[in-house]
Design a protein around this motif. Structure first.
Motif, PDB file in Angstrom:
ATOM      1  N   LEU A   1      56.041   3.827 -22.470  1.00 49.81           N
ATOM      2  CA  LEU A   1      56.810   3.060 -23.460  1.00 49.81           C
ATOM      3  C   LEU A   1      57.282   1.732 -22.862  1.00 49.81           C
ATOM      4  CD1 LEU A   1      58.077   3.210 -26.338  1.00 49.81           C
ATOM      5  CD2 LEU A   1      60.118   4.160 -25.275  1.00 49.81           C
ATOM      6  N   ASN A   2      57.753   1.779 -21.616  1.00 49.50           N
ATOM      7  CA  ASN A   2      58.223   0.557 -20.952  1.00 49.50           C
ATOM      8  C   ASN A   2      57.118  -0.493 -20.829  1.00 49.50           C
ATOM      9  OD1 ASN A   2      60.925   0.947 -20.546  1.00 49.50           O
ATOM     10  ND2 ASN A   2      60.740   1.668 -18.426  1.00 49.50           N
ATOM     11  N   CYS A   3      55.864  -0.014 -20.717  1.00 52.14           N
ATOM     12  CA  CYS A   3      54.744  -0.950 -20.527  1.00 52.14           C
ATOM     13  C   CYS A   3      54.670  -1.960 -21.663  1.00 52.14           C
ATOM     14  CB  CYS A   3      53.409  -0.195 -20.485  1.00 52.14           C
ATOM     15  SG  CYS A   3      53.217   0.763 -19.014  1.00 52.14           S
ATOM     16  N   LEU A   4      55.068  -1.543 -22.880  1.00 46.63           N
ATOM     17  CA  LEU A   4      54.940  -2.416 -24.052  1.00 46.63           C
ATOM     18  C   LEU A   4      56.294  -2.919 -24.539  1.00 46.63           C
ATOM     19  CD1 LEU A   4      52.164  -0.486 -25.949  1.00 46.63           C
ATOM     20  CD2 LEU A   4      52.065  -2.886 -25.263  1.00 46.63           C
ATOM     21  N   ALA A   5      57.334  -2.641 -23.738  1.00 46.56           N
ATOM     22  CA  ALA A   5      58.682  -2.970 -24.201  1.00 46.56           C
ATOM     23  C   ALA A   5      59.052  -4.416 -23.909  1.00 46.56           C
ATOM     24  CB  ALA A   5      59.678  -2.020 -23.529  1.00 46.56           C
ATOM     25  N   HIS A   6      60.160  -4.814 -24.460  1.00 47.08           N
ATOM     26  CA  HIS A   6      60.714  -6.134 -24.206  1.00 47.08           C
ATOM     27  C   HIS A   6      61.616  -6.014 -22.970  1.00 47.08           C
ATOM     28  CE1 HIS A   6      62.043 -10.086 -25.371  1.00 47.08           C
ATOM     29  NE2 HIS A   6      63.282  -9.692 -25.142  1.00 47.08           N
ATOM     30  N   GLY A   7      61.324  -6.792 -21.925  1.00 41.47           N
ATOM     31  CA  GLY A   7      62.189  -6.762 -20.745  1.00 41.47           C
ATOM     32  C   GLY A   7      61.607  -5.940 -19.599  1.00 41.47           C
TER      33      GLY A   7
ATOM     34  N   LYS B   1      57.404  -4.347 -16.109  1.00 42.04           N
ATOM     35  CA  LYS B   1      57.693  -5.518 -16.929  1.00 42.04           C
ATOM     36  C   LYS B   1      56.865  -5.382 -18.191  1.00 42.04           C
ATOM     37  CE  LYS B   1      58.111  -9.449 -14.394  1.00 42.04           C
ATOM     38  NZ  LYS B   1      57.411 -10.583 -13.744  1.00 42.04           N
ATOM     39  N   GLY B   2      57.494  -5.313 -19.330  1.00 39.94           N
ATOM     40  CA  GLY B   2      56.754  -5.111 -20.577  1.00 39.94           C
ATOM     41  C   GLY B   2      55.747  -6.219 -20.842  1.00 39.94           C
ATOM     42  N   VAL B   3      54.588  -5.865 -21.352  1.00 41.50           N
ATOM     43  CA  VAL B   3      53.575  -6.864 -21.736  1.00 41.50           C
ATOM     44  C   VAL B   3      53.418  -6.809 -23.263  1.00 41.50           C
ATOM     45  CG1 VAL B   3      52.330  -6.770 -19.537  1.00 41.50           C
ATOM     46  CG2 VAL B   3      51.689  -5.193 -21.358  1.00 41.50           C
ATOM     47  N   ASP B   4      52.822  -7.868 -23.829  1.00 43.23           N
ATOM     48  CA  ASP B   4      52.667  -7.904 -25.298  1.00 43.23           C
ATOM     49  C   ASP B   4      51.651  -6.882 -25.780  1.00 43.23           C
ATOM     50  OD1 ASP B   4      54.520  -9.846 -25.498  1.00 43.23           O
ATOM     51  OD2 ASP B   4      53.065 -11.506 -25.479  1.00 43.23           O
ATOM     52  N   LYS B   5      50.619  -6.691 -24.972  1.00 42.88           N
ATOM     53  CA  LYS B   5      49.532  -5.796 -25.408  1.00 42.88           C
ATOM     54  C   LYS B   5      48.970  -5.000 -24.241  1.00 42.88           C
ATOM     55  CE  LYS B   5      47.822  -8.836 -28.980  1.00 42.88           C
ATOM     56  NZ  LYS B   5      46.983 -10.007 -29.170  1.00 42.88           N
ATOM     57  N   LEU B   6      48.549  -3.784 -24.533  1.00 44.19           N
ATOM     58  CA  LEU B   6      47.728  -3.029 -23.580  1.00 44.19           C
ATOM     59  C   LEU B   6      46.310  -3.027 -24.154  1.00 44.19           C
ATOM     60  CD1 LEU B   6      49.946   0.128 -22.791  1.00 44.19           C
ATOM     61  CD2 LEU B   6      49.552  -1.849 -21.301  1.00 44.19           C
TER      62      LEU B   6
END
Ligand code: UD1
Length: 419
Positions: free
Chosen positions: A314-320, A356-361
């Motif tokens: 979940l963190n992979c795609l999160a803000h922050g 660090k969240g990214v916009d897309k996987l």
């Protein structure tokens, strides 16, 4: 070897029925070794680990028959005390037969489980506890040889909180002579579920669900036939709720036990999820991009290590930026390396993962290394762009009942490919 083919990008929605808890069913199955009384277990999940435990019990002389999620068990005629390497190496939880076998038959020969993908995972505390209860224990040729005419109750202070260790010692103590006190016992809900089953069999246990268990040994656990319903799987529940959070969907988990998930629900709320719950259901709606969350894993009631990998996804795609510290197992970040292959920005520093969240996987071929790692890859794949192929999904079959059918009903595009 089977693989999952997942096409991501769909918000999942709908209702999913949660199965019985693997980590409660395994010790409860082992505990049937303690009694000659016929036992009926309901809400037993159909999983590879459960089949492995049943194979192990069959080898010891236990008879069983199953229909759907109900299992009838008859352990009246035990004919062996040996848990062989071939079975123990496929499932560490096989060690759970050690305490009950020893208590019932006076001897047990159980293969040492050895390490596994997530760490060394010794069983020294199980053995130390049995020795304190009066057993002679020797390790020879990769096998634990334990013997005791009659175990004797004593005060045990566990150096470290151990779930299966607490369970093994509690099962041994119910047939010991006199009173056993287990201090620093694991408080996991599955330990309490086992205790409730043992009490139904006639055991005298108090302090259930606390760090001090008091067990007054009884001569035998042979009363009327017993029926017991296995508690719901809190990790499966948490995994499906995270599937809603990561895909921006809405999922209601039913037949679950909300109060066993407090720490996980707190974190999902921090990530921006809206959560509502009733006595046996939890619904999660995620309307916006998740916020990154930070936490460290800890014994219950802390954040469960078995949900760490899923929330990392979940963190992979999160803000922050989310910081996760694993305090239970030394090598439980294998999924981070695979998530990186899908475009995640994760830095590992010892027991800490900085995400660090990214916009897309992006979909990619990835490989599951253990049970919960595979769940995190499935979650990431559901939210990723394009197609992900997850190899070695036998890990996920150990602990998630028909996960692809359940996810497909929620709108996921997921297919099992046999090779
Ligand atoms: C159980 C769960 C597993 C979960 C884990 C932690 C089952 C079948 N499995 O595993 O899903 O991830 O709890 O919540 O219920 N330790 C020792 N010596 C021992 C026993 C444990 O050093 O004799 C250490 C372990 O290496 C680990 C920590 O204690 O670092 C906790 O392990 P433990 O609670 O025993 O995990 P399991 O019972 O194997």
């Amino acid at each position: 070897m089977d693989k999952f083919l997942i096409r991501g990008g769909r918000a999942l929605s709908g209702e999913v029925k949660i199965s019985g808890a693997k980590n409660a069913a395994l010790p409860i199955l082992a505990a049937t070794l303690l009694t000659e009384t016929p036992v009926t277990l309901t809400n037993v999940p159909e999983l590879r680990d459960i089949s492995t435990m049943l194979k192990l019990l069959s080898g010891l002389g236990v008879e069983h028959c199953s229909q759907d999620s109900t299992l009838q068990i008859d352990a009246s005629q035990l004919r062996s005390s040996l848990a062989p390497y071939e079975l123990v190496r496929t499932m560490r939880a096989s060690i759970l037969v050690l305490g009950p076998l020893l208590a019932r038959t006076g001897q047990a020969v159980v293969s040492l489980p050895g390490g596994c993908a997530i760490g060394a995972r010794p069983v020294d505390l199980h053995l130390k506890g049995l020795v304190a209860l009066g057993a002679e224990v020797e390790v020879q040729g990769g096998y634990i040889h334990a013997r005791a005419k009659k175990l004797k109750g004593c005060r045990l202070v566990l150096d470290q909180i151990t779930v299966t260790g607490t369970e093994n010692l509690m099962m041994a103590a119910v047939l010991a002579q006199g009173r056993t006190i287990i201090e620093n016992a694991a408080r996991e809900p599955e330990v309490a579920d086992l205790a409730r089953f043992l009490i139904k069999l006639g055991a005298h246990i108090s302090g259930v669900g606390t760090e001090t268990l008091e067990i007054e040994g009884v001569e035998a656990l042979d009363g009327d036939p017993v029926e017991y319903e296995i508690m719901p799987d809190r990790i499966e529940t948490g995994t499906f709720l995270t599937a809603a959070a990561i895909t921006g969907g809405r999922i209601r988990t039913t037949h679950t036990c909300p109060h066993t998930l407090d720490a996980v629900l707190e974190k999902l709320k921090e990530a921006g999820a809206e959560i509502s719950q009733g006595s046996d259901w939890i619904e999660l709606t995620q309307r916006s991009r998740p916020q990154a969350i930070s936490f460290h894993t800890a014994p219950y009631p802390g954040f469960p290590t078995d949900m760490q990998a899923q929330l990392m996804a979940l963190n992979c795609l999160a803000h922050g930026v989310g910081i996760i510290t694993e305090t239970i197992f030394e090598n439980r970040f294998m999924h981070a390396l695979e998530l990186r292959r899908m475009g995640a920005d994760i830095t590992l520093e010892g027991h800490t993962a900085i995400c660090k969240g990214v916009d897309k996987l992006q979909g990619a071929p990835v490989c599951a290394s253990d049970l919960r790692a595979s769940a995190s890859l499935v979650l990431a794949a559901l939210a990723a762009e394009g197609e992900t192929v997850i190899d070695r999904i036998y890990h996920i079959d150990r602990g998630y009942e028909r996960i692809e059918a359940k996810l497909a009903r929620l709108g996921a595009i997921i297919e099992r490919v046999h090779e």
